[in-house]
Scaffold this motif. Structure first.
Motif, PDB file in Angstrom:
ATOM      1  N   UNK A   2       0.801  -1.236   0.000  1.00  0.00           N
ATOM      2  CA  UNK A   2       0.000   0.000   0.000  1.00  0.00           C
ATOM      3  C   UNK A   2       0.835   1.287   0.000  1.00  0.00           C
ATOM      4  N   UNK A   3       2.041   1.225   0.526  1.00  0.00           N
ATOM      5  CA  UNK A   3       2.917   2.408   0.531  1.00  0.00           C
ATOM      6  C   UNK A   3       3.441   2.620  -0.893  1.00  0.00           C
ATOM      7  N   UNK A   4       3.148   3.771  -1.487  1.00  0.00           N
ATOM      8  CA  UNK A   4       3.542   4.028  -2.876  1.00  0.00           C
ATOM      9  C   UNK A   4       5.062   4.079  -3.054  1.00  0.00           C
ATOM     10  N   UNK A   5       5.789   4.496  -2.018  1.00  0.00           N
ATOM     11  CA  UNK A   5       7.253   4.496  -2.109  1.00  0.00           C
ATOM     12  C   UNK A   5       7.787   3.070  -2.255  1.00  0.00           C
ATOM     13  N   UNK A   6       7.214   2.154  -1.489  1.00  0.00           N
ATOM     14  CA  UNK A   6       7.633   0.752  -1.550  1.00  0.00           C
ATOM     15  C   UNK A   6       7.294   0.167  -2.915  1.00  0.00           C
ATOM     16  N   UNK A   7       6.092   0.425  -3.401  1.00  0.00           N
ATOM     17  CA  UNK A   7       5.707  -0.133  -4.703  1.00  0.00           C
ATOM     18  C   UNK A   7       6.531   0.485  -5.834  1.00  0.00           C
ATOM     19  N   UNK A   8       6.922   1.751  -5.707  1.00  0.00           N
ATOM     20  CA  UNK A   8       7.761   2.389  -6.726  1.00  0.00           C
ATOM     21  C   UNK A   8       9.161   1.772  -6.734  1.00  0.00           C
ATOM     22  N   UNK A   9       9.703   1.506  -5.547  1.00  0.00           N
ATOM     23  CA  UNK A   9      11.004   0.838  -5.467  1.00  0.00           C
ATOM     24  C   UNK A   9      10.928  -0.579  -6.039  1.00  0.00           C
TER      25      UNK A   9
END
Length: 115
Positions: free
Chosen positions: A95-102
């Motif tokens: 759910x964290x967009x930073x994690x999914x972007x990485x």
């Protein structure tokens, strides 16, 4: 892994190090599935000559892998890339967009490695 399959893989990596005659014998045996007699007839050498060329070629291919480990290293890299890809796919739905972007950056890097 099947011995013939292993030899073909080693040939893909190190085949250019073989003599022309060894390459001819190897390709006829493993790619065309010809018998030693058929290869000998085609090349104008004895069945024993074909056997000797194949034995030397197989020994050279195995020796090169033992010394350099290119095939072993490639297999290890592919397995690790698969592990990294699976982990990144799991993180991609975080759910964290930073994690999914990485995770997407990691997946992109894995795809580049596969090319």
């Amino acid at each position: 892994m099947d011995d013939a399959l292993e030899l073909v893989l080693l040939y893909d990596y190190y085949g250019s190090l073989l003599t022309e005659r060894m390459r001819e014998c190897f390709e006829m045996r493993y790619n065309q599935d010809l018998s030693l007699g058929e290869i000998g007839e085609e090349l104008g050498i004895s069945r024993q000559g074909v056997h000797d060329n194949l034995a030397r070629a197989e020994a050279l291919l195995r020796n090169m892998e033992e010394k350099t480990g290119c095939v072993r290293r490639d297999r290890t890299c592919r397995k690790m890339a698969e592990t990294i890809q699976k982990a990144a796919l799991t993180l991609k739905s975080h759910p964290d967009t930073n994690v999914s972007a990485l995770a997407e950056k990691i997946l992109s890097a894995v795809r580049a490695l596969e090319e």
